[in-house]
Design a protein around this motif. Structure first.
Motif, mmCIF file in Angstrom:
data_model
loop_
_atom_site.group_PDB
_atom_site.id
_atom_site.type_symbol
_atom_site.label_atom_id
_atom_site.label_comp_id
_atom_site.label_asym_id
_atom_site.label_seq_id
_atom_site.Cartn_x
_atom_site.Cartn_y
_atom_site.Cartn_z
ATOM 1 N N GLU A 78 1.281 -1.100 0.048
ATOM 2 C CA GLU A 78 0.055 -0.151 -0.484
ATOM 3 C C GLU A 78 1.057 1.456 -0.219
ATOM 4 N N ASP A 79 1.922 1.376 0.613
ATOM 5 C CA ASP A 79 3.181 2.589 0.487
ATOM 6 C C ASP A 79 4.040 2.391 -0.677
ATOM 7 N N GLY A 80 3.873 1.611 -1.582
ATOM 8 C CA GLY A 80 4.813 1.420 -3.092
ATOM 9 C C GLY A 80 6.139 0.895 -2.728
ATOM 10 N N GLU A 81 6.071 0.152 -1.884
ATOM 11 C CA GLU A 81 7.407 -0.322 -0.851
ATOM 12 C C GLU A 81 7.467 -1.910 -1.870
ATOM 13 N N PRO A 82 8.183 -1.765 -2.674
ATOM 14 C CA PRO A 82 8.365 -3.743 -3.406
ATOM 15 C C PRO A 82 8.036 -4.435 -1.724
ATOM 16 N N MET A 83 6.743 -6.293 -2.619
ATOM 17 C CA MET A 83 6.399 -6.394 -2.076
ATOM 18 C C MET A 83 7.163 -7.592 -1.789
ATOM 19 N N ALA A 84 7.557 -8.367 -1.181
ATOM 20 C CA ALA A 84 7.984 -10.439 -1.334
ATOM 21 C C ALA A 84 6.776 -10.859 -1.677
#
Length: 120
Positions: A78-84
């Protein structure tokens, strides 16, 4: 003429919207493994219920993706951080219509079209 790609190396599949999946080739073994997914088994057991072909396509796509997707790019939280990568993440990704449609068309449909031609 049937063209065989004998490589069993994963390849990148571009789904648009900046999303790419690293997928294994779709093989008979993968399709058979997907058939044993609990969601597919449950859908098959209730085949006479109101489940549509669209519901079944969604369930199968998720089962196959959970097996073949080894990495991804362009998927963030949701914060635009890459997800594992995770099974829940793959399921959530395939709930997005344009992504699901691209995965169906570019990955699964090729195998199904070949199967249909074989049976024609």
């Amino acid at each position: 003429m049937l063209r065989l790609n004998l490589s069993n190396e994963p390849r990148w599949l571009d789904l648009g919207h900046g999303v790419r999946l690293l997928v294994e080739p779709l093989t008979t073994a993968i399709m058979l493994a997907a058939r044993s997914d609990p969601a597919i088994v449950a859908a098959a057991a209730g085949a006479e219920s109101s489940d549509s072909n669209d519901d079944l396509a969604r369930i199968v796509a998720k089962a196959v993706a959970r097996i073949v997707v080894k990495d991804w790019e362009g998927v963030g939280d949701e914060d635009g951080e890459p997800m594992a990568i995770s099974h829940d993440g793959i399921d959530a990704l395939l709930e997005l219509w344009p992504i699901f449609e691209a995965f169906q068309t570019k990955y699964i449909a090729g195998a199904l079209i070949l199967d249909a031609e074989k049976n024609a």
